[in-house]
Structures are given as structure tokens and as C-alpha cells.
Design an enzyme around this catalytic site. Structure first.
Site, mmCIF file in Angstrom:
data_model
loop_
_atom_site.group_PDB
_atom_site.id
_atom_site.type_symbol
_atom_site.label_atom_id
_atom_site.label_comp_id
_atom_site.label_asym_id
_atom_site.label_seq_id
_atom_site.Cartn_x
_atom_site.Cartn_y
_atom_site.Cartn_z
ATOM 1 N N VAL A 121 0.842 -1.209 0.000
ATOM 2 C CA VAL A 121 0.000 0.000 0.000
ATOM 3 C C VAL A 121 0.875 1.257 0.000
ATOM 4 C CG1 VAL A 121 -1.846 -1.237 1.227
ATOM 5 C CG2 VAL A 121 -0.192 0.084 2.559
ATOM 6 N N HIS A 137 -4.614 -4.481 -2.056
ATOM 7 C CA HIS A 137 -4.857 -4.085 -0.660
ATOM 8 C C HIS A 137 -4.956 -2.567 -0.498
ATOM 9 C CE1 HIS A 137 -3.184 -8.240 0.772
ATOM 10 N NE2 HIS A 137 -4.425 -8.304 0.344
ATOM 11 N N CYS A 145 -14.598 5.894 -0.850
ATOM 12 C CA CYS A 145 -15.968 6.059 -0.359
ATOM 13 C C CYS A 145 -16.638 4.687 -0.301
ATOM 14 C CB CYS A 145 -16.737 6.988 -1.299
ATOM 15 S SG CYS A 145 -18.489 7.067 -0.880
#
Ligand code: OAD
Length: 260
Positions: A121, A137, A145
Site C-alpha cells: 500500500v 490491498h 468512499c
């Protein structure tokens, strides 16, 4: 190819022949950028994961139970030098792509690598110049959202707590996938498709222990792909691999690139 050919040369020959080369990447690739891995000696979960459940502030159930309290605690943790989240954030904020990330970006630029499926990430593939990256990930620099699934840069976080999507007023969470959270279906679908269409997959610096990412090489293999592992250690995926290049990715990937 003779028996005496070195594994790097064998791998380079396979990669050069591939029409649809992909790479599944894990934390080991970023280890030499100063970001700790999750498992093994010194790994983040080896040191910090409780015996049962998720480490504090990393559980999706905890987030959805009270998003405002979660965001408040998260922002506090990010500024508390004694908190593991602060320490990880510091490591990632200071990290730069290493020669392994740069070699993958070069492979893409040379038209050899079709896409990267990364479990990391840390955004270091983008920093290295890779463009075709599926982040299974998520990405720590983005918010997602939960209602409309739109991703936005984290620095656009709204002043409300919990932060709201400026498009649909839905709840915003970090894009990073938490314990107990399903992989966003759009990304998972794209990863599965990339794996199915691969004719060769590099498995770079992953322990191959977290599903569904760990199943992607098997999906590729079922569809005829050759698997090449790059890792200093054997993993549960090693028996499925056609070739293992044993060593750190920041050394092996540049050697592979230079051997094609
Ligand atoms: P792991 O920490 O499970 O595994 C790291 C792997 O990298 C191990 O197989 C090491 O042998 C290898 N390794 C270590 N140093 C290396 C180096 N210099 N070069 C190449 N390989 C090296 O990391 P992941 O497989 O990425 O999920 O873990 C998968 C997921 O587990 C992570 O994405 C994370 C975690 O829970 C989420 O945060 C959602």
C-alpha cells in the site's frame, strides 16, 4: 536450454518469450526501502499482532461500528511516536523506490511487463514510474468512499468527522484494506482477469499466505502460466513455481532486467 544454464538466464529467456507477463508483489520488495515486512523475523505482525483478531485500529468491524471514533483515534495514533501506526507511517513516508521497484518499472517501459498486482500500500510502484498497477490491498495515500467506491487523494479529506465523500456524502475510509474487510470488487475482478490472462507471473517478495492474493498465481497456473518466484526464502507457493530465484528482489530484478 541446457541444464547448466543459470536460473537468472533461464528466467530471462522465459520472460523474453512471454506475451502477457504479470508480477504479484508483496512486502519483501519494499523491505530494502526500509519498510518492515509483516511476517518472519522482525515482521510487523510477528512483533505486534495479538494472538486473536486484528491489531488495534486495523479492524474493519471496529471502523464501521463507530467511524468518527475510529478516525479520531487514527489521527491521534499518527502523531503519537510510541504508536506502531506512527512508526509505520514514518518508515513509509521516508521510503523511496529501490532498484527492484525501478527494474519492474523498466520492464513495463520496455513493453515486457503487462501489469503489477501489488499487495503493498506504500505507493512505491508509482514513485518508481510504474503505471499499470493493481493495488489489491489499496493505497495508503488515498481514501475510498464506501458508498460510491470513488477513490480520492487523502489530502482532500473533508473537515467533518467522519469524513464524507464530496460526490455522494458517503462515508470515507482509508483505501488500505483492513482486517475483515472484503477486497473492493472492482480491484479483485481486475486482478483475477490479469492473472487468468498471464502466460508468465513473477512472484516477488510475498509469503503467499493471504488470500485472495495468494490464490492468483494458482489461477494463472491453471490457465497455463509459468510461475517464477523471487524471494530469499521458500514459501507455500514455491512447490507450484517453475523456477525459484533465491535472493533479495532489489538484487535479482535488476539482474533479470539486464539479462533479457
Ligand atoms: P509477508 O510479510 O507475509 O512476506 C514477506 C515475504 O518477503 C517473505 O516471503 C520474505 O521471505 C520475503 N522477503 C523478505 N525480504 C525480501 C527481499 N529483500 N526481497 C524479496 N523478498 C523478501 O508479506 P506479504 O506476502 O506482502 O495485508 O503479506 C501479504 C499481506 O499480509 C499484506 O499485504 C498485508 C498483510 O496482512 C494487508 O495489510 C491487507
Amino acid at each position: 536450454m541446457t541444464q547448466t544454464t543459470q536460473p537468472i538466464q533461464q528466467a530471462a529467456a522465459i520472460v523474453a518469450r512471454a506475451h502477457r507477463l504479470t508480477a504479484l508483489v508483496g512486502a519483501g520488495l519494499s523491505a530494502s526501502s526500509g519498510i518492515p515486512t509483516y511476517r518472519g523475523p522482525g515482521g510487523l505482525w510477528t512483533r505486534q499482532r495479538p494472538r486473536q483478531g486484528a491489531p488495534p485500529l486495523l479492524s474493519y468491524q471496529e471502523f464501521v461500528r463507530d467511524p468518527a471514533a475510529w478516525w479520531q483515534a487514527r489521527l491521534a495514533a499518527e502523531t503519537d511516536p510510541s504508536h506502531p501506526i506512527y512508526q509505520m507511517k514514518q518508515a513509509v513516508d521516508q521510503a523511496a523506490p529501490n532498484p527492484g521497484h525501478l527494474a519492474l518499472a523498466q520492464l513495463e517501459q520496455r513493453g515486457i511487463l503487462h501489469c503489477i498486482i501489488t499487495q503493498n500500500v506504500d505507493n512505491l510502484h508509482a514513485a518508481a514510474g510504474s503505471r499499470a498497477v493493481l493495488e489489491i490491498h489499496g493505497n495508503r495515500n488515498r481514501l475510498r468512499c464506501l458508498q460510491c467506491h470513488r477513490r480520492t487523494p487523502r489530502n482532500t479529506q473533508t473537515p467533518q468527522n467522519p469524513p464524507q465523500c464530496q460526490q455522494c456524502n458517503g462515508l470515507l475510509k482509508l483505501d488500505t484494506v483492513m482486517f475483515g474487510e472484503p477486497i473492493p470488487p472492482d480491484v479483485l475482478q481486475a486482478c483475477r482477469q490479469a492473472a487468468e490472462q498471464s502466460d508468465c507471473m513473477l512472484l516477488v517478495g510475498t509469503s503467499g499466505t493471504v488470500n485472495p492474493a495468494a490464490r492468483l498465481p494458482l489461477l494463472a497456473k491453471e490457465n497455463g502460466a509459468t510461475l517464477i518466484e523471487i524471494n530469499p526464502e521458500a514459501t507455500p507457493l514455491t512447490p507450484w513455481c517453475d523456477l525459484s530465484l533465491t535472493g533479495p528482489a532489489d538484487a535479482i530484478l535488476p539482474q533479470l532486467l539486464n539479462s533479457i
